[in-house]
Design a protein around this motif. Structure first.
Motif, short mmCIF file in Angstrom:
data_model
loop_
_atom_site.label_atom_id
_atom_site.label_comp_id
_atom_site.label_asym_id
_atom_site.label_seq_id
_atom_site.Cartn_x
_atom_site.Cartn_y
_atom_site.Cartn_z
N PRO A 50 -2.88 9.47 -2.71
CA PRO A 50 -2.05 8.47 -2.01
C PRO A 50 -2.79 7.73 -0.89
CG PRO A 50 -0.76 10.42 -2.47
CD PRO A 50 -2.17 10.77 -2.85
N PRO A 51 -3.50 8.41 0.04
CA PRO A 51 -4.20 7.63 1.08
C PRO A 51 -5.29 6.74 0.52
CG PRO A 51 -4.77 9.97 1.23
CD PRO A 51 -3.62 9.86 0.29
N ALA A 111 0.91 4.01 -2.96
CA ALA A 111 0.67 5.42 -2.61
C ALA A 111 1.81 6.29 -3.13
CB ALA A 111 0.53 5.56 -1.10
N THR A 146 -5.34 -0.58 -2.08
CA THR A 146 -4.33 -1.61 -2.28
C THR A 146 -4.28 -2.57 -1.10
OG1 THR A 146 -3.01 -0.07 -3.60
CG2 THR A 146 -1.89 -2.01 -2.73
N ARG A 147 -4.36 -2.03 0.10
CA ARG A 147 -4.33 -2.90 1.29
C ARG A 147 -5.51 -3.85 1.29
NH1 ARG A 147 -6.64 -2.50 6.30
NH2 ARG A 147 -5.53 -3.59 7.98
N GLY A 177 0.82 -1.21 0.00
CA GLY A 177 0.00 0.00 0.00
C GLY A 177 0.85 1.26 0.00
N ILE A 178 1.93 1.24 0.79
CA ILE A 178 2.83 2.40 0.80
C ILE A 178 3.47 2.60 -0.57
CG2 ILE A 178 5.01 3.26 1.76
CD1 ILE A 178 4.26 1.93 4.40
N PHE A 188 -3.55 3.78 -0.96
CA PHE A 188 -3.07 2.90 0.11
C PHE A 188 -4.20 2.02 0.63
CE2 PHE A 188 -2.68 2.10 4.66
CZ PHE A 188 -1.45 1.45 4.72
N SER A 189 -5.35 2.62 0.89
CA SER A 189 -6.48 1.87 1.44
C SER A 189 -6.98 0.80 0.47
CB SER A 189 -7.61 2.84 1.80
OG SER A 189 -8.74 2.14 2.29
#
Length: 463
Positions: free
Chosen positions: A399-400, A359, A406-407, A355-356, A403-404
Motif C-alpha cells: 500500500p505505501p 493503496a 500513484t501520487r 494514491g489512498i 500510494f507513492s
C-alpha cells in the motif's frame, strides 16, 4: 408543494450526463431485479429444511445418499424442474454481477470525488448496498446445504467461537445450538425477506437522492457547477431500458453456458468432513486471505486462550470496511472543504486521494489473492509457506509503495496537462526550418466534450 403534474414536468425537464462510468449503478439495480425475479421462481420448489431424506433422483452418483431436504430440493431444481438449472445459475450469476457492479460504482464515486457534498449520503447508501448484498450472498450460498456451503459455515463457526468470552454464545445464537444446528431456518427468512427488503429500501433512497441532487458531471466545455449537460430524461429512459435488456441477455447467456455452484459434485454437508480445494466466494475471499496471513499469536488471559490469529484479521477487515464507509466525512474534516460540488474530478487532479484509493485497492487485492495461495502453490509448484510470507510482506509494503507511485504518476500527468494547455498537442509533423533545424508544430488541445454529449444543457440542474 408541487403537485404530481408539476413533478412529472420537472422529471421530463431533467437532463442526465452521458458517461460510461455512470452505468455501474444501473447494472447493479438491473441485476437485483433479475435476481429477485429468479429468486421468486426458486422459492416454490425449494424446501428450507435440514430433515434428512434418501436421494433417489436422476443423478446416479448420489443414489441412496442421505441428505437434507434443502439439498434434495436443490437437486430436484437442477435436474428435474424444467429450466430449473438455468434459473438457479441466473440467480447466482446475477448476484455476482450485482456485487461487482456495486464495487465498481463505489470505486467510480471515490476516484472522481462523487461523494462530496451534497452527495455524502449517496456514498453511505451505496456502501450499505454493498454490505447487505454481501450478507444476502452469504446466506444464499448456504441454503443448498452442500459440502461447499457447509465448509464455509464451519469457518464462520470457528471465527465466532474464537471471539473472547462470548464466542460460544454467538455461535449458538447463529446456529441455534451446537454447530451445524439448523442454520437454514435462520438464514432462509433473512435471505428471502429481511435482506431483500433492506435492499429495496436502499435502492429507493438512492433513487430519491439522485433526483433530489443535481447529477454530477465531469468538467468540460459548457459545464459548470450550476448546469447539467447530457441527454433529456426521455432519452435516458430509453437507454436504461436497452441496458436492462442487455444485462438480462448477458446474464441469461452466462447462466446457459457457464456452470456455477455444481452442488451435485460436492455432495451433502457433513460437519465431520470438509471439501478439498473449496474456497470462499470471490467477494468474501479477502476475509479468508486475512485469516491465512495472520500470524499464529496466542495469549492466555484470565484462564482463557485468546487467539490473535482470528481476532486480528477480523479487526483489521472490520476497520478497513469502517474507514471505507465513513471516508467522505474523514476527507471533509481533513480538507475542511464543506462546499457543494457538482463537477467531478479526474483522478489525476487529486494525487493524495487517488494514491489512498490505489493503496486501498492493493491492500484489498493482496488479501483477496492470499485466499488462493494454496491453489497457486499447487498450480505453479511453489511453496505455500513462501507464498504466504510473500503476501505478508506485500500486505505491509504494497500500500505505501502503491500510494507513492500513484501520487508521482498523477503529478506527472498534471504537468503533462499543463504543458498541453500552454503549448497545444503534438501533431506528429516535423518541419525543417530554413536554417536547417527541425521543429514539431503543436495544434490546439482537443475539446473535452463531443457533440453527442452536448445534446442539451439544463441551466437550472433539473428545474
Amino acid at each position: 408543494m408541487p403537485g404530481p403534474l408539476s413533478t412529472a414536468r420537472n422529471l421530463r425537464a431533467r437532463v442526465f450526463p452521458d458517461h460510461w462510468s455512470l452505468l455501474f449503478g444501473q447494472i447493479a439495480f438491473y441485476s437485483f431485479v433479475l435476481v429477485t425475479l429468479s429468486g421468486l421462481v426458486l422459492m416454490v420448489p425449494y424446501q428450507p429444511s435440514v430433515e434428512h431424506v434418501v436421494y433417489d433422483g436422476p443423478y446416479a452418483p448420489l443414489h441412496g445418499i442421505q441428505m437434507s431436504q434443502a439439498l434434495d430440493s436443490t437437486m430436484t431444481i437442477s435436474f428435474e424442474m424444467r429450466g430449473g438449472l438455468l434459473i438457479r445459475q441466473l440467480h447466482h450469476w446475477g448476484a455476482l454481477i450485482m456485487v461487482a457492479a456495486i464495487l465498481l460504482h463505489l470505486l467510480r464515486l471515490f476516484f472522481t470525488a462523487g461523494f462530496r457534498r451534497p452527495r455524502r449520503l449517496n456514498w453511505v447508501v451505496v456502501f450499505g448496498l454493498l454490505i447487505i448484498t454481501l450478507g444476502a450472498c452469504l446466506t444464499g450460498t448456504s441454503l443448498p446445504d452442500d459440502m461447499a456451503s457447509g465448509t464455509s459455515l464451519a469457518v464462520l463457526d470457528g471465527v465466532l467461537q474464537a471471539t473472547p468470552f462470548v464466542g460460544t454464545q454467538l455461535s449458538a445464537l447463529l446456529f441455534g445450538g451446537d454447530f451445524p444446528g439448523d442454520v437454514i431456518a435462520r438464514f432462509y427468512p433473512l435471505h428471502i425477506i429481511v435482506l431483500p427488503a433492506l435492499l429495496v429500501v436502499l435502492f429507493i433512497v438512492s433513487g430519491f437522492l439522485a433526483l433530489k441532487n443535481r447529477p454530477a458531471q465531469f468538467a468540460g466545455p459548457g459545464r459548470t457547477e450550476d448546469n447539467v449537460v447530457g441527454s433529456p430524461a426521455a432519452v435516458a429512459v430509453v437507454k436504461g431500458a436497452g441496458l436492462f435488456c442487455l444485462v438480462a441477455a448477458v446474464l441469461t447467456l452466462m447462466a446457459s453456458l457457464l456452470t456455477i455452484n455444481p452442488v451435485w459434485l460436492f455432495g451433502p454437508a457433513d460437519p465431520a468432513d470438509t471439501s478439498a480445494g473449496v474456497g470462499p466466494a470471490w467477494y468474501l475471499a479477502f476475509l479468508d486471505g486475512a485469516l491465512r496471513l495472520a500470524p499464529g499469536w496466542e495469549v492466555v488471559w484470565w484462564g482463557r486462550t485468546i487467539s490473535f490469529a482470528i481476532l486480528l484479521p477480523v479487526a483489521v477487515c472490520t476497520l478497513f470496511l469502517a474507514i471505507v464507509g465513513i471516508y467522505p466525512f474523514i476527507e471533509e474534516r481533513v480538507t475542511r472543504d464543506r462546499r457543494e460540488h457538482n463537477l467531478l474530478e479526474r483522478p489525476r487532479s487529486n494525487p493524495i486521494r487517488t494514491g489512498i484509493g490505489v493503496a486501498g485497492v492493493v491492500f484489498y487485492g493482496t488479501l483477496w489473492a492470499a485466499a488462493g495461495a494454496d491453489t497457486m502453490a499447487v498450480q505453479f509448484h511453489l511453496s505455500v509457506n513462501a507464498l504466504i510470507h510473500m503476501f505478508q510482506v506485500l500486505l505491509v509494503l504494497g500500500p505505501p509503495i502503491a500510494f507513492s507511485i500513484t501520487r508521482r504518476l498523477c503529478l506527472g500527468l498534471q504537468l503533462h496537462d499543463a504543458e498541453v494547455a500552454a503549448n497545444g498537442i503534438e501533431t506528429g509533423h516535423i518541419l525543417r526550418l530554413p536554417s536547417g533545424g527541425y521543429v514539431e508544430p503543436h495544434g490546439p488541445a482537443k475539446p473535452q466534450l463531443t457533440s453527442a454529449e452536448d445534446s442539451r444543457v439544463d441551466a437550472t440542474g433539473g428545474r
